[in-house]
Enzyme design. Structure first.
Site, PDB file in Angstrom:
ATOM      1  N   LEU A  15      31.034  43.537  37.957  1.00 26.11           N
ATOM      2  CA  LEU A  15      30.400  42.916  39.102  1.00 26.11           C
ATOM      3  C   LEU A  15      31.489  42.182  39.868  1.00 26.11           C
ATOM      4  O   LEU A  15      32.396  41.612  39.265  1.00 26.11           O
ATOM      5  CB  LEU A  15      29.330  41.905  38.666  1.00 26.11           C
ATOM      6  CG  LEU A  15      28.047  42.440  38.034  1.00 26.11           C
ATOM      7  CD1 LEU A  15      27.148  41.273  37.637  1.00 26.11           C
ATOM      8  CD2 LEU A  15      27.300  43.368  38.977  1.00 26.11           C
ATOM      9  N   ASP A  16      31.385  42.178  41.193  1.00 23.03           N
ATOM     10  CA  ASP A  16      32.351  41.425  41.987  1.00 23.03           C
ATOM     11  C   ASP A  16      32.327  39.956  41.576  1.00 23.03           C
ATOM     12  O   ASP A  16      31.297  39.430  41.140  1.00 23.03           O
ATOM     13  CB  ASP A  16      32.015  41.513  43.477  1.00 23.03           C
ATOM     14  CG  ASP A  16      32.224  42.902  44.039  1.00 23.03           C
ATOM     15  OD1 ASP A  16      32.956  43.692  43.404  1.00 23.03           O
ATOM     16  OD2 ASP A  16      31.640  43.203  45.093  1.00 23.03           O
ATOM     17  N   ARG A  17      33.453  39.301  41.745  1.00 26.88           N
ATOM     18  CA  ARG A  17      33.527  37.871  41.438  1.00 26.88           C
ATOM     19  C   ARG A  17      32.431  37.100  42.170  1.00 26.88           C
ATOM     20  O   ARG A  17      31.811  36.184  41.630  1.00 26.88           O
ATOM     21  CB  ARG A  17      34.903  37.331  41.838  1.00 26.88           C
ATOM     22  CG  ARG A  17      35.054  35.834  41.609  1.00 26.88           C
ATOM     23  CD  ARG A  17      36.248  35.271  42.371  1.00 26.88           C
ATOM     24  NE  ARG A  17      36.246  33.814  42.327  1.00 26.88           N
ATOM     25  CZ  ARG A  17      36.855  33.026  43.196  1.00 26.88           C
ATOM     26  NH1 ARG A  17      37.535  33.565  44.194  1.00 26.88           N
ATOM     27  NH2 ARG A  17      36.800  31.719  43.080  1.00 26.88           N
ATOM     28  N   THR A  75      29.496  38.034  43.051  1.00 30.48           N
ATOM     29  CA  THR A  75      28.145  38.481  42.712  1.00 30.48           C
ATOM     30  C   THR A  75      27.694  37.916  41.375  1.00 30.48           C
ATOM     31  O   THR A  75      28.493  37.762  40.452  1.00 30.48           O
ATOM     32  CB  THR A  75      28.114  40.021  42.671  1.00 30.48           C
ATOM     33  OG1 THR A  75      28.553  40.535  43.926  1.00 30.48           O
ATOM     34  CG2 THR A  75      26.720  40.538  42.377  1.00 30.48           C
ATOM     35  N   ARG A  90      27.098  46.039  49.800  1.00 27.06           N
ATOM     36  CA  ARG A  90      27.549  45.132  50.848  1.00 27.06           C
ATOM     37  C   ARG A  90      27.840  45.899  52.145  1.00 27.06           C
ATOM     38  O   ARG A  90      27.470  45.466  53.249  1.00 27.06           O
ATOM     39  CB  ARG A  90      28.783  44.367  50.376  1.00 27.06           C
ATOM     40  CG  ARG A  90      28.512  43.529  49.143  1.00 27.06           C
ATOM     41  CD  ARG A  90      29.777  43.057  48.437  1.00 27.06           C
ATOM     42  NE  ARG A  90      30.516  42.080  49.218  1.00 27.06           N
ATOM     43  CZ  ARG A  90      31.606  41.459  48.761  1.00 27.06           C
ATOM     44  NH1 ARG A  90      32.062  41.717  47.540  1.00 27.06           N
ATOM     45  NH2 ARG A  90      32.232  40.572  49.526  1.00 27.06           N
TER      46      ARG A  90
END
Length: 389
Positions: free
Chosen positions: A171-173, A175, A274
């Protein structure tokens, strides 16, 4: 207080980090105290006869910003054969270079790691990842990461340390939400392959700008990585890789000019949700990278209302405007707020096969808690209690 020793070996040499400690403030901000990283390397044949500063500038450019090497040598942070290295020093056969660097990691906002855990077995760890925390070490983050914090703070995970946690997907930082980690290489290999091959159905909740249109919307817009001025980003592009996402509006708030949207990616491209929301004209709130509106301080704790409910008063948590420590704390808090976007992974499902069928769910974030399990649908059940390690 956390303390440990990290040793990393590579072709270039060895890296040792000693006595790393961290503190967490009452509002959940976790800070790693500045620590020393010692890098040692034996002179390579290609270095012989060349000035130390020249070699370091060319082969370790990330640690050789203008003026840094001169200051580091003057301060005794660069040693040659255990003695301070002079600017004119030249590498000779058998030399050992030692570089002592001070690391300052960015802060993250997260409760104690034991509170993230949704499921812990001998083979699998499932957590509700906080936003602002990167999954694994990269860039300036080494100890303020998901795997490092879990290994440091959870009794059941501490004996194996970081080496006992295997990243299967990311997961993105920025998120938050459901993250699955393997506790063995075999588990990571099996389940990681399911993620990579698209056999796991994933759903996210996003808070987006504007009045998102009702109904089901399927975006089929290829994505391509673009590099401009030395920096890489992603964008919708006809020559990109196939990317498909399904969106369904869950609620809309006319007063706040925002909507809650259920996002179901059918492919797994970087920043896919996104980018597709940006392409639709409804970027994720606080997602500055892709045009989202800047959320006010503390807004990740706000409660947003359903379509059929009246608007509610929003609580605001403004940053302190004082100077000194208060000002520094306010700046740090603002930086953390900008490192969060309103995107949360709510569930992952595997429908069968060799691994069997399974369905894991994460709790809804504070800004979406007014939603019911039925609003999400598809068998979603918000965890009523969390397993403790």
């Amino acid at each position: 207080m956390i303390s440990r020793v990290k040793i990393f070996l590579s072709e270039a040499g060895s890296e040792v980090t000693t006595m790393v400690s961290a503190v967490r403030t009452a509002d959940g901000v976790r800070r790693v105290h500045p620590y020393t990283k010692i890098f040692k390397a034996h002179a390579k044949r290609r270095w012989l006869g060349r000035r130390v500063a020249e070699v370091m500038a060319s082969e370790f450019a990330a640690n050789a910003k203008p003026g840094y090497l001169q200051r580091a040598m003057a301060d005794g942070r660069i040693l040659l054969n255990s003695k301070p290295c002079a600017p004119s020093a030249v590498f000779r056969d058998g030399d050992v270079i030692e570089h002592r660097m001070t690391r300052n990691e960015p802060a993250v906002r997260a409760p104690l790691a034991s509170e993230w855990i949704l499921l812990l077995t001998n083979e699998l760890l499932i957590i509700d990842k906080p936003a602002t925390v990167p999954v694994h070490a990269a860039g300036r983050f080494h100890h303020n990461t998901v795997v490092a914090i879990l290994a440091d703070e959870c009794d059941a995970l501490r004996p194996a340390g970081v080496a006992g946690l295997f990243v299967m997907h990311r997961l993105d930082r920025e998120t938050s939400g459901l993250l699955m980690l393997g506790r063995s290489a075999s588990t990571a290999s099996r389940i990681g392959a399911l993620f990579r091959d698209g056999h796991i159905r994933k759903r996210y909740v996003a808070l987006v700008d504007g009045d998102f249109p009702p109904g089901v919307h399927v975006v089929d817009a290829p994505l391509q990585r673009e590099v401009r001025a030395g920096a890489g980003t992603n964008a919708v592009h006809p020559d990109g890789k196939p990317a498909v996402t399904e969106f369904v509006r869950l609620s809309s708030d006319a007063a706040a000019r925002t909507s809650l949207v259920l996002c179901s990616p059918r492919t797994g491209r970087t920043h896919q949700i996104r980018l597709h929301l940006q392409w639709m004209g409804h970027p994720i709130a606080n997602d500055a990278l892709y045009g989202g509106s800047r959320a006010p301080m503390g807004s990740h704790n706000l409660l947003f209302v359903r379509d059929d409910a009246p608007s509610a008063e929003r609580d605001r948590q403004d940053a302190d405007e004082g100077d000194g420590e208060a000002g520094d704390e306010a700046t740090a808090a603002a930086d953390l707020e900008s490192a969060m976007i309103f995107l949360h992974a709510v569930d992952y499902r595997h429908d069968g096969g060799v691994e069997g069928a399974w369905h894991y769910c994460a709790p809804l974030p504070p800004w979406a808690v007014h939603l019911t399990d039925g609003d999400i649908g598809g068998g979603y059940t918000s965890p009523s209690a969390r397993a403790k390690p």
